[in-house]
Design a protein around this motif. Structure first.
Motif, PDB file in Angstrom:
ATOM      1  N   GLU A   1       0.857  -1.211   0.103  1.00 16.40           N
ATOM      2  CA  GLU A   1      -0.199   0.049   0.016  1.00 16.40           C
ATOM      3  C   GLU A   1       0.812   1.191   0.126  1.00 16.40           C
ATOM      4  O   GLU A   1       0.131   2.265  -0.244  1.00 16.40           O
ATOM      5  CB  GLU A   1      -0.865  -0.073   1.169  1.00 16.40           C
ATOM      6  N   THR A   2       2.194   1.332   0.144  1.00 18.18           N
ATOM      7  CA  THR A   2       2.873   2.197   0.102  1.00 18.18           C
ATOM      8  C   THR A   2       3.671   2.478  -1.465  1.00 18.18           C
ATOM      9  O   THR A   2       4.028   3.466  -1.969  1.00 18.18           O
ATOM     10  CB  THR A   2       4.243   2.244   1.106  1.00 18.18           C
ATOM     11  N   LYS A   3       3.925   1.105  -2.011  1.00 17.95           N
ATOM     12  CA  LYS A   3       4.256   1.124  -3.221  1.00 17.95           C
ATOM     13  C   LYS A   3       3.364   1.401  -4.281  1.00 17.95           C
ATOM     14  O   LYS A   3       3.712   1.988  -5.398  1.00 17.95           O
ATOM     15  CB  LYS A   3       4.876  -0.358  -3.482  1.00 17.95           C
ATOM     16  N   HIS A   4       2.256   1.020  -4.255  1.00 14.48           N
ATOM     17  CA  HIS A   4       0.972   1.090  -5.252  1.00 14.48           C
ATOM     18  C   HIS A   4      -0.059   1.797  -4.905  1.00 14.48           C
ATOM     19  O   HIS A   4      -0.387   2.068  -3.825  1.00 14.48           O
ATOM     20  CB  HIS A   4       0.318  -0.470  -5.471  1.00 14.48           C
ATOM     21  N   ASN A   5      -0.432   2.748  -5.786  1.00 18.93           N
ATOM     22  CA  ASN A   5      -1.586   3.347  -5.758  1.00 18.93           C
ATOM     23  C   ASN A   5      -2.971   2.708  -5.649  1.00 18.93           C
ATOM     24  O   ASN A   5      -3.563   2.572  -7.076  1.00 18.93           O
ATOM     25  CB  ASN A   5      -1.743   4.412  -6.922  1.00 18.93           C
ATOM     26  N   VAL A   6      -2.965   1.826  -4.791  1.00 17.36           N
ATOM     27  CA  VAL A   6      -4.307   0.788  -4.611  1.00 17.36           C
ATOM     28  C   VAL A   6      -5.669   1.670  -4.985  1.00 17.36           C
ATOM     29  O   VAL A   6      -6.642   0.847  -5.077  1.00 17.36           O
ATOM     30  CB  VAL A   6      -4.332   0.002  -3.515  1.00 17.36           C
ATOM     31  N   GLN A   7      -5.764   2.845  -4.710  1.00 18.12           N
ATOM     32  CA  GLN A   7      -7.015   3.547  -4.623  1.00 18.12           C
ATOM     33  C   GLN A   7      -7.252   3.626  -6.056  1.00 18.12           C
ATOM     34  O   GLN A   7      -8.734   3.770  -6.515  1.00 18.12           O
ATOM     35  CB  GLN A   7      -6.860   4.902  -4.256  1.00 18.12           C
ATOM     36  N   SER A   8      -6.391   3.561  -6.979  1.00 18.80           N
ATOM     37  CA  SER A   8      -6.650   3.766  -8.661  1.00 18.80           C
ATOM     38  C   SER A   8      -7.298   2.384  -9.070  1.00 18.80           C
ATOM     39  O   SER A   8      -7.687   2.389 -10.416  1.00 18.80           O
ATOM     40  CB  SER A   8      -5.344   4.241  -9.160  1.00 18.80           C
ATOM     41  N   ILE A   9      -7.176   1.367  -8.540  1.00 18.06           N
ATOM     42  CA  ILE A   9      -7.752  -0.120  -9.059  1.00 18.06           C
ATOM     43  C   ILE A   9      -9.315   0.022  -8.565  1.00 18.06           C
ATOM     44  O   ILE A   9      -9.729  -0.131  -7.636  1.00 18.06           O
ATOM     45  CB  ILE A   9      -7.206  -1.242  -8.172  1.00 18.06           C
ATOM     46  N   THR A  10     -10.045   0.416  -9.651  1.00 17.92           N
ATOM     47  CA  THR A  10     -11.353   0.587  -9.829  1.00 17.92           C
ATOM     48  C   THR A  10     -12.251   0.067 -10.877  1.00 17.92           C
ATOM     49  O   THR A  10     -11.697  -0.728 -12.052  1.00 17.92           O
ATOM     50  CB  THR A  10     -11.734   2.156  -9.908  1.00 17.92           C
ATOM     51  N   ALA A  11     -13.324  -0.162 -10.578  1.00 14.44           N
ATOM     52  CA  ALA A  11     -14.572  -0.677 -11.861  1.00 14.44           C
ATOM     53  C   ALA A  11     -15.442   0.331 -11.822  1.00 14.44           C
ATOM     54  O   ALA A  11     -15.715   0.907 -10.830  1.00 14.44           O
ATOM     55  CB  ALA A  11     -15.125  -1.940 -11.375  1.00 14.44           C
ATOM     56  N   ARG A  12     -15.916   0.540 -12.956  1.00 14.34           N
ATOM     57  CA  ARG A  12     -17.088   1.851 -13.352  1.00 14.34           C
ATOM     58  C   ARG A  12     -18.230   0.903 -13.764  1.00 14.34           C
ATOM     59  O   ARG A  12     -18.289   0.252 -14.822  1.00 14.34           O
ATOM     60  CB  ARG A  12     -16.627   2.906 -14.478  1.00 14.34           C
ATOM     61  N   LYS A  13     -19.547   1.005 -12.962  1.00 16.75           N
ATOM     62  CA  LYS A  13     -20.517   0.519 -13.220  1.00 16.75           C
ATOM     63  C   LYS A  13     -21.786   1.249 -12.703  1.00 16.75           C
ATOM     64  O   LYS A  13     -21.606   1.646 -11.673  1.00 16.75           O
ATOM     65  CB  LYS A  13     -20.540  -1.228 -12.923  1.00 16.75           C
TER      66      LYS A  13
END
Length: 465
Positions: free
Chosen positions: A13-25
């Motif tokens: 969670e410090t290395k990756h922008n996990v907030q950006s993993i999303t689904a649009r529906k």
């Protein structure tokens, strides 16, 4: 040395922008990292995905329970919907009682509906303690139908990050299936909330299996409270967050057993809840009053766990039994794995006995408790019994050392001969009230008043979205 779960979460969670993993529906954006996180860490620890099998047999089982109290959903309004599983039921005074939610019914101003997932066990309606109960099958089957026919294509943004996380954990999960499951939960619960009389509050256990539900409830203005069912610590992936995530799909409040979890959630984790609230455990209060006073160690309760860890626990105890020359009686309590299945794989001496009693009754009538890394390790202390943890694959220390390491009645063992030496040293058992008091930070006393206080604080709670 192998990284702990807490260390791996920090790295990811410090290395990756996990907030950006999303689904649009449905004209909404869903942060799906929590959905994936819960499942991929589960698989890393246990070796298999936690999504329930969707075989014809399992779906048929849900269909058969479709009419189990389902009319209760439609015929009255409830103050609380409480989502639970039939595994939480234990037999008390002839009735199968949900140990998380049934007692709350006597404190609530309005009616409480228990909505029960019955994948593993099913009890006749006349034999359960719940006044109002319904199978969860109506929701589950509608979600399955919707998922199969209307969610064939689901786009995941920044899916490459999931692949990188999987690579770092050396295991993978079916991300598309996980996303479809949670989207179907959300869509169908939004539909049912238009059809059914809405509750004032929703209580549930295992929030990380209900992300879609939680968002649907909170968008409808219904506060959500999770009730602790197992370990909450930095080494449980569902409660340890470094990243800042939106609160829309997390519970507003988590009701916890004791002050340790309260401090962790309120001061250390970034899990986006409003607050944690200590209430203790009603089932512990009940069985502590029935627990026998400690004597010399003769009987050992064993809380088994499913899968490879359960088998390794038995292998350890059989080796210990040879070292101790069959000195002790073992009262074995299986979880979901059947007695017949264990006996197919192992040959048990006469002093190994599978009991039909629930784990709390078994512990309260034994002299000490042994397990690998079940929450029972904590509960046994509040029942007045020493707790011995078999440190298989370092799991016991990883889960419990930070929580129980300073307790004088908790002992971690790596080899059978260590347990032999400890039990010989502990022939003189402490009084049960001494052991109980040592664990008050983990399981608080005075459950009734704590629970009433929780219900009062919910009166002014607005869902944080």
């Amino acid at each position: 040395m192998k990284n702990s779960i807490a260390e791996l979460i920090t790295l990811i969670e410090t290395k990756h922008n996990v907030q950006s993993i999303t689904a649009r529906k449905f004209n909404r954006t869903f942060e799906i990292y929590p959905w994936i996180k819960a499942k991929v860490f589960h698989k890393m620890v246990l070796g298999k995905e936690s999504l329930a099998s969707k075989s014809t047999k399992s779906l048929l089982g849900q269909f058969k329970s479709l009419f189990y109290g389902t009319w209760n959903l439609f015929i009255r309004k409830y103050e609380i919907w409480a989502f639970t599983t039939s595994v939480e039921r234990i037999k008390i005074e002839g009735k199968f009682t949900d140990k998380l939610f049934d007692r709350i019914s006597s404190f609530s101003k309005g009616n409480v509906l228990i909505i029960e997932f019955q994948y593993f066990k099913k009890y006749p309606l006349k034999k359960v303690a719940s006044k109002y109960v319904s199978s969860k099958a109506l929701f589950l089957l509608s979600e399955e139908i919707y998922s199969r026919f209307f969610l064939r294509k689901t786009q995941i943004k920044n899916k490459a990050i999931i692949k990188e996380i999987e690579a770092s954990l050396k295991c993978s999960v079916n991300a598309d299936a996980i996303v479809k499951k949670n989207l179907a939960q959300y869509r169908m619960m939004k539909f049912w909330l238009k059809i059914l009389p809405n509750p004032k509050y929703v209580f549930l256990t295992v929030s990380y299996n209900h992300y879609g539900y939680i968002r649907a409830f909170k968008e409808s203005g219904i506060p959500v409270v999770e009730f602790q069912h197992g370990v909450i610590s930095a080494n449980h992936q569902a409660y340890n967050y470094i990243a800042q995530l939106e609160p829309i799909q997390f519970p507003d409040v988590i009701s916890v057993f004791g002050e340790n979890e309260n401090t962790y959630l309120n001061e250390q984790s970034n899990m986006p809840i409003q607050y944690a609230h200590v209430i203790g455990r009603s089932i512990i209060d009940h069985y502590y009053s029935l627990a026998k006073e400690n004597e010399t160690i003769q009987t050992i309760s064993v809380a088994l766990q499913d899968g490879p860890i359960g088998n390794k626990t038995i292998e350890f105890l059989l080796a210990f039994n040879r070292c101790s020359e069959k000195k002790y009686i073992f009262n074995l309590v299986p979880r979901r794995t059947s007695e017949a299945s264990y006996k197919k794989d192992f040959e048990f001496p006469d002093n190994f006995k599978f009991t039909k009693e629930n784990i709390y009754h078994t512990i309260s009538h034994s002299d000490v408790n042994v397990t690998a890394y079940s929450t029972v390790a904590i509960e046994a202390l509040s029942l007045g019994k020493r707790s011995y943890l078999i440190n298989i694959e370092n799991k016991a220390k990883e889960v419990f050392l930070s929580i129980l390491g300073d307790n004088p009645y908790v002992h971690f063992v790596d080899e059978p001969n260590e347990l032999t030496e400890l039990l010989s040293k502990h022939e003189r058992n402490p009084k049960k009230h001494e052991v109980n008091l040592s664990n008050d930070v983990n399981i608080s006393s005075n459950y009734k008043q704590n629970c009433i206080n929780l219900l009062m604080t919910l009166e002014n709670l607005n869902p944080k979205i």
